[in-house]
Design an enzyme around this catalytic site. Structure first.
Site, PDB file in Angstrom:
ATOM      1  N   HIS A  42       0.896  -1.260  -0.019  1.00  0.00           N
ATOM      2  CA  HIS A  42      -0.058   0.104   0.138  1.00  0.00           C
ATOM      3  C   HIS A  42       0.761   1.240   0.191  1.00  0.00           C
ATOM      4  O   HIS A  42       0.388   2.262   0.589  1.00  0.00           O
ATOM      5  CB  HIS A  42      -0.954   0.078   1.154  1.00  0.00           C
ATOM      6  CG  HIS A  42      -2.138  -1.061   1.046  1.00  0.00           C
ATOM      7  ND1 HIS A  42      -2.884  -1.118   1.836  1.00  0.00           N
ATOM      8  CD2 HIS A  42      -2.467  -2.135   0.061  1.00  0.00           C
ATOM      9  CE1 HIS A  42      -3.990  -2.185   1.485  1.00  0.00           C
ATOM     10  NE2 HIS A  42      -3.365  -2.675   0.392  1.00  0.00           N
ATOM     11  N   TYR A  66      -3.442   4.301  -3.101  1.00  0.00           N
ATOM     12  CA  TYR A  66      -3.040   4.509  -1.655  1.00  0.00           C
ATOM     13  C   TYR A  66      -2.139   5.862  -1.379  1.00  0.00           C
ATOM     14  O   TYR A  66      -2.191   6.410  -0.330  1.00  0.00           O
ATOM     15  CB  TYR A  66      -2.419   3.375  -0.883  1.00  0.00           C
ATOM     16  CG  TYR A  66      -3.574   2.264  -0.651  1.00  0.00           C
ATOM     17  CD1 TYR A  66      -4.201   2.380   0.516  1.00  0.00           C
ATOM     18  CD2 TYR A  66      -3.642   1.251  -1.587  1.00  0.00           C
ATOM     19  CE1 TYR A  66      -5.113   1.404   0.665  1.00  0.00           C
ATOM     20  CE2 TYR A  66      -4.539   0.159  -1.525  1.00  0.00           C
ATOM     21  CZ  TYR A  66      -5.111   0.274  -0.329  1.00  0.00           C
ATOM     22  OH  TYR A  66      -6.285  -0.726  -0.236  1.00  0.00           O
TER      23      TYR A  66
END
Length: 423
Positions: free
Chosen positions: A194, A244
């Protein structure tokens, strides 16, 4: 091949089943065991799993059980996909950080730390029970936060590889934009779970022509729209960040936005309610379209490919896939025992990462910063204690101020006491 899925009652599971049914030539599945303590959900998901396999003519049997040791016995691989505290805990993770002016998100920032604290001890307990029952089984971790959970597993000596769907999702998206088969594209995908960027998009393999510049030139507006980032930023960077990264590059904008709408957890909870109703329909014999909105796009393709490569015969040619594994010099500015998300050769002996190209400090600095946070987060998850939670939050680049770290620590412990015995 026998595969066990811990958290098999998840609404995600039919996506996985569909993948095994469609990709049977890649992975000769003979038995699938769904393990979950939620008996009602397990019955619904198990029933649909059997119907999906039957409708596609797949001969594998589906077994459901609430007992972990029974489910993993004799399994070649165990896939772990669970959510400690369910959507209710997720809803809190997405809410209380906003009270402090910080991002409320399930895997990143303070909410991500809360999830790690709840999750790491549970997954380690599961992994140890798997090891006692079946020491030869591979553990494939799809449980968030994948990087921290995978690092915990590897530190304890488990045969584990972490898996996320971000890379395969971008590979499929880029392939569609370029009108080429996904198998023709190799991504120079480097970073932490992420927290990754595509530093190259290569035709034909790791040494192939890099078409990333032309991809951004020709399709930058579409990519930027999907990432919800401005096109000028994408053009200036010359790389494609994962979605992200919006939480870092547009933090205040995201916090303001999240304060004006229902949490993603509320949306997902309603989606799950509808999906479980659908799963109970005996006429349903395929994954419903609504499941695509649940998240986890191409999860099944990534899981099938990883399991097939890990369980291949010794000496069989490895494949290159993006996974979460020990750094071991791949990113030389990070410790060897950091867990990174990178392309790796996958074979019977596990993951061997491809060394990264030289990277700009614009990216390496943030990777190093978040790695330091993950060190502290894992320490807090393993040993507990308010001060360790505070230190992890103070170290996080999305927090960083002592007053916010103090307030977030208080809220995290107040909302998670029932999941943290030490608290």
């Amino acid at each position: 091949m026998k595969l066990a899925v811990v958290g098999g009652g998840s609404t995600y599971t039919p996506e996985l089943i569909d993948g095994f049914a469609r990709l049977r030539e890649s992975f000769p599945l003979t038995e699938l065991v769904l393990v979950d303590p939620a008996a009602e959900r397990l019955e619904l998901v198990g029933g649909l799993a059997r119907r999906i396999l039957s409708a596609q003519g797949h001969p594998a049997t589906v077994v459901t059980t609430s007992r972990l040791e029974d489910g993993v016995a004799g399994a070649d691989a165990v896939l772990v996909q669970l959510r400690v505290g369910g959507q209710a805990a997720r809803a809190e993770d997405e809410t209380w950080p906003l009270e402090c002016g910080c991002l409320g998100q399930e895997t990143t920032g303070a909410g991500g730390l809360a999830k790690a604290l709840r999750t790491v001890p549970v997954v380690l307990d599961i992994a140890e029970r798997v090891r006692r029952a079946n020491p030869d089984a591979w553990i494939i971790d799809f449980t968030n936060p994948v990087g921290i959970v995978t690092r915990a597993l590897l530190r304890e000596g488990h045969k584990a590889v972490g898996l996320c769907n971000v890379a395969i999702h971008l590979q499929r998206k880029f392939a569609a934009l370029l009108d080429v088969p996904p198998s023709e594209l190799h991504l120079d995908h480097y970073g932490l779970n992420h927290l990754t960027w595509e530093f190259g998009v290569r035709l034909g393999g790791p040494g192939g022509e890099d078409v990333l510049p032309s991809l951004i030139d020709g399709h930058g507006a579409r990519i930027a729209e999907d990432l919800r980032l401005p096109l000028p930023l994408l053009t200036r960077l010359g790389v494609v960040p994962s979605y992200y990264l919006r939480y870092y590059y547009a933090h205040d904008e995201v916090v303001e936005e999240l304060g004006t709408k229902p949490s993603r957890a509320a949306e997902v909870a309603e989606m799950e309610r509808k999906l479980l109703e659908m799963y109970g329909d005996p006429a349903l014999r395929e994954k419903p379209e609504l499941l695509a909105q649940r998240g986890g796009a191409f999860y099944s393709e990534a899981a099938v490919a990883l399991a097939a490569s890990l369980l291949g015969a010794p000496g069989e040619q490895s494949t290159i896939q993006v996974v979460n594994t020990y750094n071991n010099g791949t990113l030389p500015f990070l410790p060897d025992d950091a867990v990174v998300e990178v392309p790796a050769h996958i074979g019977h002996d596990g993951a061997r990462p491809l060394r990264a190209p030289a990277l700009d400090p614009l990216y390496t600095g943030l990777m190093a910063h978040v790695t330091a946070y993950e060190d502290l987060a894992l320490d807090a998850a393993l040993r507990g204690g308010r001060e360790r939670v505070f230190r992890a939050l103070l170290a996080h680049p999305l927090v960083g101020q002592y007053a916010q770290a103090e307030a977030l620590t208080d809220r995290l412990l107040a909302h998670n006491g029932k999941h943290l015995p030490w608290a």
